[in-house]
Scaffold this active site. Sequence first.
Site, PDB file in Angstrom:
ATOM      1  N   HIS C  95       0.985  -1.322   0.039  1.00 30.02           N
ATOM      2  CA  HIS C  95      -0.062  -0.002   0.042  1.00 30.02           C
ATOM      3  C   HIS C  95       0.849   1.239   0.041  1.00 30.02           C
ATOM      4  O   HIS C  95       1.875   1.218   0.894  1.00 30.02           O
ATOM      5  CB  HIS C  95      -1.072  -0.023   1.293  1.00 30.02           C
ATOM      6  CG  HIS C  95      -1.710   1.169   1.464  1.00 30.02           C
ATOM      7  ND1 HIS C  95      -2.394   1.727   0.596  1.00 30.02           N
ATOM      8  CD2 HIS C  95      -1.788   1.982   2.409  1.00 30.02           C
ATOM      9  CE1 HIS C  95      -3.092   2.799   1.047  1.00 30.02           C
ATOM     10  NE2 HIS C  95      -2.686   3.145   2.187  1.00 30.02           N
ATOM     11  N   HIS C  97       0.982   5.858  -1.050  1.00 33.90           N
ATOM     12  CA  HIS C  97       0.262   6.916  -1.537  1.00 33.90           C
ATOM     13  C   HIS C  97       0.922   7.706  -2.447  1.00 33.90           C
ATOM     14  O   HIS C  97       1.141   8.740  -2.501  1.00 33.90           O
ATOM     15  CB  HIS C  97      -0.153   8.059  -0.252  1.00 33.90           C
ATOM     16  CG  HIS C  97      -1.123   7.639   0.798  1.00 33.90           C
ATOM     17  ND1 HIS C  97      -2.012   8.362   1.325  1.00 33.90           N
ATOM     18  CD2 HIS C  97      -1.610   6.301   1.179  1.00 33.90           C
ATOM     19  CE1 HIS C  97      -2.649   7.653   2.275  1.00 33.90           C
ATOM     20  NE2 HIS C  97      -2.418   6.422   2.069  1.00 33.90           N
ATOM     21  N   ASP C 120       1.323  -4.204 -20.981  1.00 30.83           N
ATOM     22  CA  ASP C 120       2.370  -5.283 -20.527  1.00 30.83           C
ATOM     23  C   ASP C 120       1.961  -5.969 -19.210  1.00 30.83           C
ATOM     24  O   ASP C 120       2.405  -6.980 -18.893  1.00 30.83           O
ATOM     25  CB  ASP C 120       3.804  -4.612 -20.573  1.00 30.83           C
ATOM     26  CG  ASP C 120       4.279  -4.508 -21.890  1.00 30.83           C
ATOM     27  OD1 ASP C 120       3.728  -5.018 -22.852  1.00 30.83           O
ATOM     28  OD2 ASP C 120       5.038  -3.796 -22.187  1.00 30.83           O
ATOM     29  N   HIS C 169      -8.691   7.505  -1.708  1.00 29.50           N
ATOM     30  CA  HIS C 169      -7.682   7.060  -0.924  1.00 29.50           C
ATOM     31  C   HIS C 169      -6.250   6.905  -1.563  1.00 29.50           C
ATOM     32  O   HIS C 169      -5.754   7.870  -1.812  1.00 29.50           O
ATOM     33  CB  HIS C 169      -8.156   5.836  -0.020  1.00 29.50           C
ATOM     34  CG  HIS C 169      -7.133   5.569   0.939  1.00 29.50           C
ATOM     35  ND1 HIS C 169      -7.570   4.369   1.769  1.00 29.50           N
ATOM     36  CD2 HIS C 169      -6.058   5.690   1.156  1.00 29.50           C
ATOM     37  CE1 HIS C 169      -6.820   4.257   2.650  1.00 29.50           C
ATOM     38  NE2 HIS C 169      -5.809   4.831   2.344  1.00 29.50           N
ATOM     39  N   TYR C 227       8.409 -13.067 -23.742  1.00 28.55           N
ATOM     40  CA  TYR C 227       9.127 -11.838 -23.370  1.00 28.55           C
ATOM     41  C   TYR C 227       9.883 -12.461 -22.112  1.00 28.55           C
ATOM     42  O   TYR C 227       9.542 -13.467 -21.322  1.00 28.55           O
ATOM     43  CB  TYR C 227       8.345 -10.811 -22.568  1.00 28.55           C
ATOM     44  CG  TYR C 227       9.161  -9.675 -22.116  1.00 28.55           C
ATOM     45  CD1 TYR C 227       9.661  -8.782 -22.906  1.00 28.55           C
ATOM     46  CD2 TYR C 227       9.311  -9.635 -20.588  1.00 28.55           C
ATOM     47  CE1 TYR C 227      10.435  -7.712 -22.598  1.00 28.55           C
ATOM     48  CE2 TYR C 227      10.136  -8.639 -20.189  1.00 28.55           C
ATOM     49  CZ  TYR C 227      10.590  -7.629 -21.139  1.00 28.55           C
ATOM     50  OH  TYR C 227      11.179  -6.600 -20.454  1.00 28.55           O
TER      51      TYR C 227
END
Lengths: 231, 231, 231, 231
Positions: C95, C97, C120, C169, C227
């Site tokens: 998590h 910000h 991608d 958020h 790839y």
Amino acid sequence: MSFTELKREVYEANMELQRRGLVIYTFGNVSQIDRDKGVIAIKPSGVSYDQMKADDMVIVDLENNIVEGSMRPSSDTKTHVHLYRHFDAIGGVTHTHSTYATAWAQAKQSIPCLGTTHADYVHGDITCTRELTDEQVNGDYELETGIQITDAYQDRDPKAAPMVIVAGHAPFTWGKDAAQSVYHAALLEEIARMAYLTRTLDPHAAELKKAVMDKHYLRKHGKNAYYGQSK
Amino acid sequence: MSFTELKREVYEANMELQRRGLVIYTFGNVSQIDRDKGVIAIKPSGVSYDQMKADDMVIVDLENNIVEGSMRPSSDTKTHVHLYRHFDAIGGVTHTHSTYATAWAQAKQSIPCLGTTHADYVHGDITCTRELTDEQVNGDYELETGIQITDAYQDRDPKAAPMVIVAGHAPFTWGKDAAQSVYHAALLEEIARMAYLTRTLDPHAAELKKAVMDKHYLRKHGKNAYYGQSK
Amino acid sequence: MSFTELKREVYEANMELQRRGLVIYTFGNVSQIDRDKGVIAIKPSGVSYDQMKADDMVIVDLENNIVEGSMRPSSDTKTHVHLYRHFDAIGGVTHTHSTYATAWAQAKQSIPCLGTTHADYVHGDITCTRELTDEQVNGDYELETGIQITDAYQDRDPKAAPMVIVAGHAPFTWGKDAAQSVYHAALLEEIARMAYLTRTLDPHAAELKKAVMDKHYLRKHGKNAYYGQSK
Amino acid sequence: MSFTELKREVYEANMELQRRGLVIYTFGNVSQIDRDKGVIAIKPSGVSYDQMKADDMVIVDLENNIVEGSMRPSSDTKTHVHLYRHFDAIGGVTHTHSTYATAWAQAKQSIPCLGTTHADYVHGDITCTRELTDEQVNGDYELETGIQITDAYQDRDPKAAPMVIVAGHAPFTWGKDAAQSVYHAALLEEIARMAYLTRTLDPHAAELKKAVMDKHYLRKHGKNAYYGQSK
């Protein structure tokens, strides 16, 4: 001041352009004048900052002749020389293509005085010059670029606005010496960035009121200045 | 706390401004108060961060008289002193011209609470002050700047919104000491940047709903806070 | 894996957040699960990256009880635990910000797939969740945040879109382990920045056509991927 | 040039992508051709810059067969090979997803020549290719990407515009060798950023007039060039 000292000061000022993030590769150039000797020292053309030495700076007289140096001077030399001949009080000139100032130049807009950061250093807007005619472009281009700038100062003290943006091109700044002209180039980039952010947040954001413009400029400049330690 | 210790803390807080990218050259200033002694220590005016020493900080009393120090204090000293006199609970004050916060000040807009990053630190919007009248600008300018700020807090707890933007100028922030006021200056710049991006992506982006504003603010502040290790 | 090893991996992943410029101060948190032991290791709440040690990571079980550790775990722990319980295939959660991803969250808009950089790594858009009701905010908030996220994946494989933005958020991302969830957080920030620039340049920029979305995603994922060195 | 030397030059050029901030993780790839031997050296697929060694570069012939190397070559190899086969005069090719250039690609807009920074390096606009049909995407995709590019140069000298943006994807650039193709990738990113800022400041900002475009391009290129030390 000896040529060696002059070249050293101009070299240091050029290197500061890179440290301040104002140039990449070979972009930009700084010069300084020795008015007693009637010469300037300027960055050589197309040399990258990582490989440049103080001794590579080129000494040129005010008729654009090379006085000392084995390299070709900046292709913008005639613009610098024109500014020194026209603005008696200046000692250093800087040219960059710094990102935000160049964006204003490409938009062919003067940077309005939107806040005190601007007012602290420039009295009024940061003018965008008129454009050149095709004839001027195809004539003595770098001299015409100088004339574009000085024409914008016919009724204005270059010390009260030590920075200008050339329409479709990029900024020129000046100061009492090479170092101060670089300082003004860095301030211009920050002022241009703040003005960009302000106008993209609100396209109608108004100019600062005249009283605040005067107050901030005069806090830092002139006989009643009270900012700093020794004015 | 001795003057030496006070000056050391204020010096460190000022240097942090530069490390966080909130100032260039001589921009910005931080102070801290010793309420027992009735004095503040503050950055000297116009000194660059690279040359500044802890002992250069100036000690000033709450009538703006220099108590100790050989340099002139920040030209914004009267604004700081006014904030300390008016806001009993604060111990440190920071002033910057950080880029995004200054853009909001130049647009003369309060920063709306658009997300939890903002709500974590400020309860409600980050207010943009009213503008000064010409008389106020030409009067005791730096004191009037302080009054502009405190007028905006007549019905508001300065601890619940430890940051403000002064119309046409730039931000001031505060905290329990100098270090926390700098922390709030850095948070403000990040919040201002996120709000700029949000509003340029969608000019009509709505404020966070009241329940989330309260939830996030109270997770971190007050007696029921549960964020961090020891509140 | 021993608790010591698990804490070490989670610590390193948290520190990578700072090195990648995705967090400032105490922002953000990363966890990793040991499904055999039924525990996760997660960053402690409100500790700054500069002072954190590997041993500060907190071990928590899937009922949100602390199993080992002297510090309080991240205030977002319940969100992490909910994601591990709901998404069987994931091993790490991040998590942040981070600035551009948070701007999209604040604008409450999903990030459309505008180019191959996005295609991608994510198959389809990067969803912005619905908003919480006031009751949910005032109830078990961090658990409700987890439910907000898993509700958005009722008809979607979390591996095909290992990143989501929570309305008002900020983002959550996941991966096979803590390190990969941080990798996805960094990719999300770059994708969010490119999408911001595209949509401010042209508010009507269209999504990539389906054939290219599929092509790029399947070049890198699934049994026909070609790839990289060893898929 | 030996394979060892060729791989060394290509390795150095790839590492420069990271130093210039043009790539993160495994993004991007650079190649160089040895026309005498009929081979190119190119970055291996999906290897991160921090772990890559010069010897990891893969040697591939102009039929896309691996000639030397234990790793799989870049998944974009066929695009590079097509460019070398079609553009006789080029010696190096670079592909990045640099942020601002990719934003223009995602907006599917060519970058107009708005100022002299652009005119110094590219004569005319920086073209955005047409889009691929679904059939082309599902066919030989990387070859079709090369054809997209060369189709855009049917009436244009690739040396006069050593950079292109592929619609919905990202830029390709080229030069006389790998190093110069990276140099063009860095210039493109800066030009793309300036153009983005100009057009978001003024969506109607006009292209530079033809006389200035020609002047700046020809100051630096062709037989009458007078920029730099030795052209």
